[in-house]
Design an enzyme around this catalytic site. Structure first.
Site, short mmCIF file in Angstrom:
data_model
loop_
_atom_site.label_atom_id
_atom_site.label_comp_id
_atom_site.label_asym_id
_atom_site.label_seq_id
_atom_site.Cartn_x
_atom_site.Cartn_y
_atom_site.Cartn_z
N TRP A 92 -11.61 17.50 -9.90
CA TRP A 92 -10.92 17.87 -8.67
C TRP A 92 -10.15 19.17 -8.84
O TRP A 92 -9.53 19.40 -9.87
CB TRP A 92 -9.93 16.78 -8.25
N CYS A 196 -8.20 19.04 -12.21
CA CYS A 196 -9.18 19.12 -13.30
C CYS A 196 -9.11 17.91 -14.23
O CYS A 196 -9.54 17.98 -15.39
CB CYS A 196 -8.99 20.41 -14.10
#
Length: 231
Positions: A92, A196
């Site tokens: 993400w 992330c």
């Protein structure tokens, strides 16, 4: 291609300025994320087919959470903004105003300066180096971390915070997607995800570090650093 992209009106990458064999294009305002994916994909196909040249496209997006191919559903903690599958590698991330997103569409079957052909690992390393050199122009030391793609800065006291993210996709040896460098986004917006997939470190920006430059100044640094890394 995700089904959601099939009904998206086409978005053309605006004409840019050639620079060392690569076209540079800067979009004004906020570029919707999903049409941008379609535009990148179309350009990547055209590069492969030989009907378009390589391109670096600089944009800002409206607030959006994007999911890479390794994104975990539980890492989307608060879907306060649209959550969109990106099709790139990684987990993400957040895009929004005040963040410079640089999409690099390159033919990786040929070398780019010291970056060898058909070497994705070397290409990702070069994207990291590009950010490091751009940040150094403002006396910010960006650093790599083993096992963490992206660029990090160390605060006084030792806290590490991420200032730049990388996510790439390569289709028939043409790259698309790229990097996101935080100039002055609303850092609270990152709170809706585990950026992330890394929960133990924070996120920062140039303005949060006291470097009050403009987006145009950041773009200039990215352009000159590009020539050093990929020229």
């Amino acid at each position: 291609m995700p089904e959601s992209l099939l009904s998206v009106p086409p978005l053309l990458i605006p004409a840019g300025t050639p620079r060392a064999g690569v076209e540079w294009s800067v979009s004004e305002g906020l570029t919707p994320y999903t049409p941008a994916i379609a535009a990148m994909e179309a350009r990547a196909h055209a590069i492969h087919d030989g009907t378009a040249g390589e391109c670096v496209w600089l944009v800002e997006h409206p607030p959006t959470y994007t999911a890479g191919t390794s994104a975990k559903p539980e890492d989307l903690k608060d879907a306060r903004f649209p959550a969109v599958p990106a099709g790139r590698g990684g987990k993400w991330t957040y895009h929004g105003p005040g963040q410079r997103v640089a999409y690099a569409m390159l033919d990786l079957t040929r070398p780019h300066g010291p970056v060898p052909a058909r070497d994705i690992r070397a290409y990702v390393h070069a994207l990291e180096e590009w950010m490091i050199r751009a940040l150094w122009r403002f006396n910010i030391r960006g650093e790599r971390r083993e096992g963490r793609v992206g660029i990090w800065v160390v605060r006084p006291g030792g806290a590490e915070e991420k200032i730049g993210a990388i996510g790439v996709r390569v289709t028939r040896w043409v790259s698309w997607h790229g990097l996101a460098l935080n100039l002055e986004p609303d850092l609270s917006h990152f709170g809706g995800i585990v950026p992330c997939g890394i929960a133990e470190h924070g996120v920062t920006s140039l303005h949060a570090l006291g470097v009050l430059i403009t987006m145009e100044e950041l773009d200039s640094a990215l352009m000159s650093a590009w020539d050093e890394v990929f020229g």
